[in-house]
Design a protein around this motif. Structure first.
Motif, mmCIF file in Angstrom:
data_model
loop_
_atom_site.group_PDB
_atom_site.id
_atom_site.type_symbol
_atom_site.label_atom_id
_atom_site.label_comp_id
_atom_site.label_asym_id
_atom_site.label_seq_id
_atom_site.Cartn_x
_atom_site.Cartn_y
_atom_site.Cartn_z
ATOM 1 N N GLN A 74 0.809 -1.224 0.000
ATOM 2 C CA GLN A 74 0.000 0.000 0.000
ATOM 3 C C GLN A 74 0.839 1.270 0.000
ATOM 4 N N THR A 75 2.064 1.202 0.529
ATOM 5 C CA THR A 75 2.983 2.346 0.476
ATOM 6 C C THR A 75 4.409 1.831 0.291
ATOM 7 N N MET A 76 5.259 2.665 -0.257
ATOM 8 C CA MET A 76 6.660 2.286 -0.452
ATOM 9 C C MET A 76 7.360 2.072 0.891
ATOM 10 N N ASP A 77 6.818 2.680 1.962
ATOM 11 C CA ASP A 77 7.409 2.525 3.299
ATOM 12 C C ASP A 77 7.308 1.096 3.817
ATOM 13 N N GLU A 78 6.479 0.271 3.192
ATOM 14 C CA GLU A 78 6.330 -1.119 3.630
ATOM 15 C C GLU A 78 7.446 -2.019 3.095
ATOM 16 N N LEU A 79 8.341 -1.443 2.286
ATOM 17 C CA LEU A 79 9.453 -2.201 1.722
ATOM 18 C C LEU A 79 10.737 -1.898 2.473
ATOM 19 N N GLU A 80 11.610 -2.903 2.553
ATOM 20 C CA GLU A 80 12.924 -2.723 3.159
ATOM 21 C C GLU A 80 13.939 -3.533 2.363
ATOM 22 N N THR A 81 15.202 -3.202 2.536
ATOM 23 C CA THR A 81 16.245 -3.947 1.853
ATOM 24 C C THR A 81 16.511 -5.226 2.628
ATOM 25 N N GLY A 82 16.314 -6.357 1.961
ATOM 26 C CA GLY A 82 16.486 -7.657 2.602
ATOM 27 C C GLY A 82 17.788 -8.312 2.204
ATOM 28 N N MET A 83 17.789 -9.644 2.291
ATOM 29 C CA MET A 83 18.981 -10.412 1.924
ATOM 30 C C MET A 83 19.364 -10.126 0.481
ATOM 31 N N TYR A 84 20.643 -10.137 0.205
ATOM 32 C CA TYR A 84 21.195 -9.904 -1.134
ATOM 33 C C TYR A 84 20.860 -8.521 -1.673
ATOM 34 N N GLY A 85 20.483 -7.595 -0.778
ATOM 35 C CA GLY A 85 20.182 -6.233 -1.193
ATOM 36 C C GLY A 85 18.900 -6.086 -1.980
#
Length: 191
Positions: free
Chosen positions: A87-98
């Protein structure tokens, strides 16, 4: 026919050497978002680009501002793709392998989980394609497992640079064909 591993290496090399990826990606994703299938869809799955794939993340804010339900995949510990209602870009984070992916604390919330049968249109990444809609992935089968179980009327549209198109790709019985493949030069499979 060329060996699939050799073809995969060639496709990766071609994609890695592709110039103007940002500019071409904007054109390709723009064509995707102008498709009648996109206009008609209520729920659309976007992939989030990694490495040298056609870049899609720039288009997510516009998609999120629309009246569509936007879904992104993430890979669980069993190597299966699960679906997340973004619903928003704020719900994403950098995970494994970037890799940009749904945040760990939100993934398991019931309201964030999406059933495969809800998808009307799926944006599909890949390594190589041919004009008949054959797709070659990384060889792990993540997308094949997902795509073989989607609704029969769900549109499958792959995004690729023209340098990822080949005359013919050998397919296995489990391989799923794309309805359309969009490159900077063409829309394969369109009538």
């Amino acid at each position: 026919m060329i060996d699939k591993n050799e073809l995969r290496r060639t496709a990766h090399d071609n994609r890695n050497k592709q110039e103007n990826k940002d500019e071409l990606s904007r054109s390709i994703v723009g064509k995707f978002m102008s498709l009648p299938e996109y206009t008609a869809a209520s729920t659309v799955m976007f992939y989030i680009d990694v490495r040298s794939e056609v870049r899609t993340r720039h288009a997510l804010p516009e998609a999120l501002d629309s009246d569509k339900n936007i879904v992104v995949p993430w890979c669980n510990d069993d190597g299966q793709l699960e679906l997340f209602h973004l619903q928003t870009m704020d719900e994403l984070e950098t995970g494994m392998y970037g890799i940009l992916e749904p945040s760990q604390e939100l993934r398991r919330l019931p309201q964030k989980q999406v059933e495969l049968k809800e998808l009307d249109l799926i944006m599909v990444p890949g390594v190589g394609f041919d004009p008949t809609g054959a797709r070659m992935g990384h060889g792990k089968g993540y997308y094949d497992k997902l795509l073989e179980n989607c609704r029969s009327d769900t549109s499958l549209v792959a995004l690729a640079f023209e340098c990822q198109m080949f005359e013919e790709i050998s397919v296995a019985p489990h391989d799923v064909f794309m309805d359309k493949i969009i490159t900077e030069r063409n829309i394969y499979g369109s009538v």
